[in-house]
Design a protein around this motif. Structure first.
Motif, short mmCIF file in Angstrom:
data_model
loop_
_atom_site.label_atom_id
_atom_site.label_comp_id
_atom_site.label_asym_id
_atom_site.label_seq_id
_atom_site.Cartn_x
_atom_site.Cartn_y
_atom_site.Cartn_z
N LEU A 28 14.90 2.84 11.35
CA LEU A 28 14.73 1.62 10.57
C LEU A 28 13.63 1.78 9.52
O LEU A 28 13.77 1.36 8.37
N ALA A 29 12.53 2.43 9.94
CA ALA A 29 11.41 2.63 9.03
C ALA A 29 11.80 3.52 7.85
O ALA A 29 11.46 3.24 6.70
N PHE A 30 12.53 4.60 8.14
CA PHE A 30 12.92 5.49 7.04
C PHE A 30 13.91 4.82 6.10
O PHE A 30 13.82 4.96 4.88
N VAL A 31 14.87 4.09 6.66
CA VAL A 31 15.85 3.41 5.82
C VAL A 31 15.14 2.38 4.94
O VAL A 31 15.45 2.25 3.75
N ASP A 32 14.18 1.66 5.52
CA ASP A 32 13.41 0.72 4.72
C ASP A 32 12.64 1.45 3.62
O ASP A 32 12.60 1.00 2.48
N PHE A 33 12.06 2.60 3.95
CA PHE A 33 11.36 3.42 2.96
C PHE A 33 12.29 3.79 1.82
O PHE A 33 11.93 3.66 0.63
N ALA A 34 13.50 4.22 2.15
CA ALA A 34 14.46 4.64 1.12
C ALA A 34 14.88 3.47 0.24
O ALA A 34 14.95 3.58 -0.99
N PHE A 35 15.18 2.33 0.88
CA PHE A 35 15.66 1.18 0.12
C PHE A 35 14.55 0.60 -0.77
O PHE A 35 14.80 0.17 -1.90
N VAL A 36 13.32 0.56 -0.25
CA VAL A 36 12.22 0.03 -1.05
C VAL A 36 11.87 0.98 -2.19
O VAL A 36 11.44 0.55 -3.27
N SER A 37 12.06 2.30 -1.97
CA SER A 37 11.88 3.26 -3.08
C SER A 37 12.78 2.89 -4.24
O SER A 37 12.36 2.91 -5.41
N GLY A 38 14.02 2.54 -3.93
CA GLY A 38 14.94 2.12 -4.98
C GLY A 38 14.48 0.83 -5.64
O GLY A 38 14.56 0.69 -6.87
N THR A 39 13.98 -0.11 -4.84
CA THR A 39 13.53 -1.38 -5.39
C THR A 39 12.38 -1.20 -6.37
O THR A 39 12.38 -1.75 -7.47
N TYR A 40 11.38 -0.41 -5.97
CA TYR A 40 10.23 -0.22 -6.85
C TYR A 40 10.55 0.66 -8.05
O TYR A 40 9.86 0.59 -9.07
N SER A 41 11.60 1.46 -7.95
CA SER A 41 12.05 2.21 -9.12
C SER A 41 12.51 1.24 -10.20
O SER A 41 12.33 1.48 -11.40
N VAL A 42 13.12 0.13 -9.76
CA VAL A 42 13.56 -0.89 -10.71
C VAL A 42 12.38 -1.74 -11.18
O VAL A 42 12.14 -1.89 -12.38
N THR A 43 11.59 -2.28 -10.24
CA THR A 43 10.59 -3.27 -10.61
C THR A 43 9.42 -2.69 -11.40
O THR A 43 8.96 -3.30 -12.37
N PHE A 44 8.91 -1.50 -11.00
CA PHE A 44 7.76 -0.94 -11.69
C PHE A 44 8.10 -0.43 -13.09
O PHE A 44 7.31 -0.50 -14.01
N TRP A 45 9.33 0.12 -13.24
CA TRP A 45 9.65 0.81 -14.49
C TRP A 45 10.64 0.06 -15.36
O TRP A 45 11.01 0.53 -16.44
N LEU A 46 11.10 -1.12 -14.91
CA LEU A 46 12.05 -1.89 -15.71
C LEU A 46 11.52 -2.20 -17.12
O LEU A 46 12.25 -2.00 -18.11
N PRO A 47 10.26 -2.67 -17.27
CA PRO A 47 9.78 -2.93 -18.63
C PRO A 47 9.77 -1.68 -19.51
O PRO A 47 10.11 -1.74 -20.70
N THR A 48 9.39 -0.53 -18.92
CA THR A 48 9.34 0.71 -19.69
C THR A 48 10.73 1.16 -20.11
O THR A 48 10.96 1.58 -21.24
N VAL A 49 11.70 1.08 -19.18
CA VAL A 49 13.08 1.46 -19.49
C VAL A 49 13.63 0.58 -20.61
O VAL A 49 14.29 1.07 -21.55
N MET A 50 13.35 -0.72 -20.54
CA MET A 50 13.84 -1.63 -21.57
C MET A 50 13.18 -1.36 -22.92
O MET A 50 13.82 -1.40 -23.97
N LYS A 51 11.89 -1.07 -22.89
CA LYS A 51 11.19 -0.74 -24.13
C LYS A 51 11.75 0.52 -24.75
O LYS A 51 11.93 0.61 -25.97
N ASN A 52 12.06 1.53 -23.92
CA ASN A 52 12.62 2.79 -24.41
C ASN A 52 14.02 2.61 -25.02
O ASN A 52 14.47 3.43 -25.81
#
Length: 463
Positions: free
Chosen positions: A270-294
């Motif tokens: 459960l912990a690893f799956v949560d780690f994997a899924f949250v990795s995907g979430t923060y890939s979107v949330t942290f870098w969304l403004p940068t991707v859109m600016k690019n």
């Protein structure tokens, strides 16, 4: 013969009407409970997540003002999760001793105060120190709320309730984009402070007010809710008795103690799956403004409004997918379908297209799929761990490991971007982690029913 056949009909109709009335009364009661506690927790999570994603928007001005590299900024964004994880389990264990409302109030008031300090950092050391302190004070909030909601809502209602709480993070993106864009442009140079400084102040201080409000609205558990009658409390308790009986028949039970949880392979899965899924979430949330600016969106106010689109559809998708998961009591394949679709969209958006419309569309699909996986894995975790004496500590441990991705994801993407000059390689790595989590979930988290339950199901289907 005719009369004998007709005599049971009135009784049968009365029983059916009585069952329908009980069901309607039960739905009304659960709705009343939900309206009492979920809106406040939802708003608290919106503010909490604003505190996480505002660093992504502030980056557009703060990084240049303070001369931070992408690697430095990525580490600063992620270091918050190191202290958060270290104190996650102790804070969650305190919840059982102090009670939910005092714990949540303490967390929110402290992080609201410290969050404003970010506006006044002037160098790398101060930036790292404030981010570490934010992790210290926010630790225990999310697992505490998941545990708290699990003590009010049984399994067949838990998925949609957790989604109504967790929809706070896409809603934070929905309102956070426009608010961030407004703060960085509309408040720039007010009181001789930059726009990014006002961004941190505007989005952190509401936590203090919400923390105080928590003390007056929340009750620690069903037994302490003075706004419920004893009959209503019994209805809520009956829902958990039915869940406990179903788990007993299916031989499904969580660990009996924290020590047993730490020795339980399913907890680590459960912990690893949560780690994997949250990795995907923060890939979107942290870098969304940068991707859109690019992609060619240079106006910050416009970027803020357009960034709301992925979050808005992500919120709708989270609730819709979770509601269907509750209806079918199936979690794994819902999460698989959502995660695969979201991962493919994340891969595609990593390649610069030069088209703002295409970029927003791909980010929207990625948000719907990836955000939904987070709700579903917590529904799986809550279903497995609820009722266990170690539930609070186990949920905190799963979240603790999962949130290491909050450090891992921005740091790895920031480091690879500094090394390669592009986000492509970093988002490829995050997509691979997400898909690996899906594989572990499918293989390791299969629901297991007892032979008796399987025989009963076979008999029922044969009839």
């Amino acid at each position: 013969m005719s009369q004998t056949y007709l005599e049971p009909t009135p009784a049968s109709s009365d029983e059916s009407a009585s069952a329908a009335a009980r069901s309607a009364a039960e739905r009304a009661l659960y709705l009343r409970v939900a309206l009492r506690i979920v809106p406040l927790l939802f708003v608290c999570y919106v503010v909490a997540f604003l505190d996480r994603i505002n660093v992504g928007f502030a980056k557009l001005q703060m990084q240049e003002a303070l001369r931070f590299s992408d690697a430095v900024y990525g580490l600063g964004a992620g270091i918050f999760f190191l202290s958060y994880c270290l104190l996650e389990v102790p804070s969650a264990l305190l919840l059982k001793r102090m009670g939910a409302k005092k714990t949540i109030a303490r967390i929110m008031i402290c992080w609201g105060i410290v969050g404003t300090f970010t506006a006044f950092v002037t160098n790398v050391t101060e930036f790292y120190a404030v981010r570490l302190l934010l992790g210290v004070f926010e630790a225990g909030f999310f697992p505490g709320v998941i545990y708290y909601l699990s003590s009010w809502f049984p399994e067949n209602r838990r998925g949609v309730i957790i989604s109504c709480f967790m929809v706070g993070f896409p809603i934070a993106g929905l309102v956070g984009g426009p608010i961030s864009g407004w703060a960085m442009t509309g408040l720039a140079n007010v009181a001789h402070m930059a726009g990014w400084q006002w961004l941190y102040i505007v989005e952190a201080l509401p936590a203090v007010a919400l923390g105080i409000l928590t003390l007056f609205i929340l009750d620690d558990n069903i037994d302490k809710a003075k706004w419920l009658t004893e009959a209503e409390k019994n209805i809520l308790r009956d829902g958990f008795r039915a869940e406990t009986e179903r788990k007993r028949q299916n031989n499904q039970h969580g660990p009996g103690s924290l020590a047993q949880a730490l020795a339980d392979p399913k907890v680590y899965m459960l912990a690893f799956v949560d780690f994997a899924f949250v990795s995907g979430t923060y890939s979107v949330t942290f870098w969304l403004p940068t991707v859109m600016k690019n992609s060619g969106i240079s106006n910050l106010a416009q970027l803020g409004w357009l960034s709301a689109i992925p979050y808005a559809f992500g919120a709708i998708g989270m609730v819709a997918i979770s509601r269907n998961s509750d209806r079918t009591l199936e979690r794994r394949w819902h999460a698989t379908a959502a995660g695969v679709v979201g991962g493919i969209a994340l891969l595609l958006v990593s390649h610069p297209s030069g088209s703002p419309a295409l970029t927003v569309a791909l980010l929207t699909v990625a948000a719907i799929g990836i955000f939904a996986t987070n709700v579903l894995i917590w529904s799986i975790a809550a279903d497995y761990l609820h009722g266990s004496p170690a539930a609070a500590g186990s949920i905190a441990f799963v979240n603790c490991i999962g949130l290491l991705s909050g450090f891992f994801s921005p740091f790895v993407i920031g480091w690879l971007k500094t090394a390669t000059g592009t986000l492509v390689s970093g988002l490829y790595v995050m997509t691979a982690v997400l898909l690996l989590g899906i594989i572990v979930m499918l293989v390791g988290l299969k629901p297991q029913a007892s032979r008796t339950a399987r025989r009963s199901a076979n008999v029922s289907s044969a009839q």
